[in-house]
Design a protein around this motif. Structure first.
Motif, PDB file in Angstrom:
ATOM      1  N   UNK A  26       3.108 -12.301 -11.824  1.00 14.87           N
ATOM      2  CA  UNK A  26       2.267 -11.608 -12.794  1.00 14.87           C
ATOM      3  C   UNK A  26       2.713 -10.161 -12.916  1.00 14.87           C
ATOM      4  N   UNK A  27       2.581  -9.628 -14.112  1.00 19.00           N
ATOM      5  CA  UNK A  27       3.073  -8.278 -14.398  1.00 19.00           C
ATOM      6  C   UNK A  27       2.414  -7.224 -13.532  1.00 19.00           C
ATOM      7  N   UNK A  28       1.167  -7.444 -13.127  1.00 20.63           N
ATOM      8  CA  UNK A  28       0.447  -6.435 -12.356  1.00 20.63           C
ATOM      9  C   UNK A  28       0.681  -6.490 -10.863  1.00 20.63           C
ATOM     10  N   UNK A  29       1.478  -7.430 -10.383  1.00 17.14           N
ATOM     11  CA  UNK A  29       1.677  -7.587  -8.941  1.00 17.14           C
ATOM     12  C   UNK A  29       2.504  -6.460  -8.334  1.00 17.14           C
ATOM     13  N   UNK A  30       3.418  -5.904  -9.132  1.00 11.57           N
ATOM     14  CA  UNK A  30       4.303  -4.849  -8.632  1.00 11.57           C
ATOM     15  C   UNK A  30       4.252  -3.686  -9.607  1.00 11.57           C
ATOM     16  N   UNK A  31       3.880  -2.516  -9.103  1.00 15.08           N
ATOM     17  CA  UNK A  31       3.789  -1.319  -9.947  1.00 15.08           C
ATOM     18  C   UNK A  31       5.059  -0.496  -9.814  1.00 15.08           C
ATOM     19  N   UNK A  33      15.620  -7.922 -10.084  1.00 15.35           N
ATOM     20  CA  UNK A  33      14.843  -8.710  -9.119  1.00 15.35           C
ATOM     21  C   UNK A  33      13.345  -8.459  -9.297  1.00 15.35           C
ATOM     22  N   UNK A  34      12.954  -7.227  -9.568  1.00 12.63           N
ATOM     23  CA  UNK A  34      11.541  -6.898  -9.809  1.00 12.63           C
ATOM     24  C   UNK A  34      11.046  -7.649 -11.041  1.00 12.63           C
ATOM     25  N   UNK A  35      11.845  -7.677 -12.102  1.00 11.97           N
ATOM     26  CA  UNK A  35      11.463  -8.395 -13.318  1.00 11.97           C
ATOM     27  C   UNK A  35      11.262  -9.881 -13.024  1.00 11.97           C
ATOM     28  N   UNK A  36      12.149 -10.464 -12.245  1.00 13.10           N
ATOM     29  CA  UNK A  36      12.024 -11.888 -11.896  1.00 13.10           C
ATOM     30  C   UNK A  36      10.746 -12.136 -11.086  1.00 13.10           C
ATOM     31  N   UNK A  66       8.931   1.415  -6.275  1.00 11.16           N
ATOM     32  CA  UNK A  66       7.964   0.388  -6.617  1.00 11.16           C
ATOM     33  C   UNK A  66       6.907   0.291  -5.524  1.00 11.16           C
ATOM     34  N   UNK A  67       5.798  -0.329  -5.894  1.00 12.65           N
ATOM     35  CA  UNK A  67       4.717  -0.522  -4.939  1.00 12.65           C
ATOM     36  C   UNK A  67       4.053  -1.858  -5.221  1.00 12.65           C
ATOM     37  N   UNK A  91       0.809  -1.211   0.000  1.00 10.73           N
ATOM     38  CA  UNK A  91       0.000   0.000   0.000  1.00 10.73           C
ATOM     39  C   UNK A  91       0.838   1.254   0.000  1.00 10.73           C
ATOM     40  N   UNK A  92       2.154   1.100   0.111  1.00 13.98           N
ATOM     41  CA  UNK A  92       3.058   2.248   0.142  1.00 13.98           C
ATOM     42  C   UNK A  92       4.100   2.111  -0.964  1.00 13.98           C
ATOM     43  N   UNK A  93       4.627   3.242  -1.378  1.00 10.19           N
ATOM     44  CA  UNK A  93       5.721   3.234  -2.341  1.00 10.19           C
ATOM     45  C   UNK A  93       7.011   2.916  -1.589  1.00 10.19           C
ATOM     46  N   UNK A  94       7.841   2.055  -2.177  1.00  9.88           N
ATOM     47  CA  UNK A  94       9.123   1.687  -1.585  1.00  9.88           C
ATOM     48  C   UNK A  94      10.207   2.164  -2.545  1.00  9.88           C
ATOM     49  N   UNK A  95      11.141   2.957  -2.042  1.00 12.49           N
ATOM     50  CA  UNK A  95      12.178   3.503  -2.911  1.00 12.49           C
ATOM     51  C   UNK A  95      13.178   2.420  -3.306  1.00 12.49           C
TER      52      UNK A  95
END
Length: 158
Positions: A83-88, A74-77, A95-96, A48-52
């Motif tokens: 699923x592509x929508x899990x991490x914005x 790591x985000x791509x993995x 990222x969030x 629910x929060x943005x993480x730098x």
């Protein structure tokens, strides 16, 4: 922020078990590297929060100096697994976690989304205006660019 200590945190088609350092996708345990798990855990802890990027670097590579690109890898993995929508991506900031925890999770309600609370993307005001002007004139506008530069965030903001 205190570490997650619950046995499992469940999402639509995956769950994370921080105490066991285990990730299950569609019921099956999946192999995920220690760095990717640490990145995911940091996102789950702050859902629910943005993480730098720096917070993610500190979580996955504590005390080490590494390239920011390592976070993107790591985000791509993780996106391939979850699923592509899990991490914005929050353009230019971090990222969030987009995935919503299921209701049976006893975690407190997430704070309002940073991405949703920003009416304008920071530093992208000219881009927003340009896309807005194009949309006023054209029925279809394509936003193109390299992966991870914030095309989706820009389109959503407009």
């Amino acid at each position: 922020m205190p570490a997650v200590s619950r046995a499992a945190i469940r999402f639509a088609h995956w769950e994370i078990r921080p105490d066991e350092r285990l990730l299950r996708v569609r019921g099956a345990a999946v192999t995920v590297g220690a760095r990717a798990f640490a990145v995911l855990l940091a996102l789950v802890e702050r859902r629910g929060q943005m993480v730098t990027k720096q917070q993610l670097l500190d979580a996955a590579w504590p005390g080490l100096v590494v390239e920011e690109n390592n976070v993107s890898v790591q985000i791509a993995a993780l996106r391939k697994l979850l699923g592509a929508g899990a991490i914005a991506t929050v353009a230019g900031l971090g990222y969030q976690l987009s995935a919503e925890a299921l209701a049976d999770d006893a975690a407190p309600a997430p704070a309002p989304s940073v991405a949703a609370s920003l009416h304008a993307l920071i530093g992208r005001e000219l881009d927003e205006a340009a896309v807005g002007e194009l949309l006023a004139r054209e029925r279809l506008v394509s936003v193109i660019g390299s992966g991870g530069v914030g095309k989706t965030s820009l389109a959503r903001a407009v």
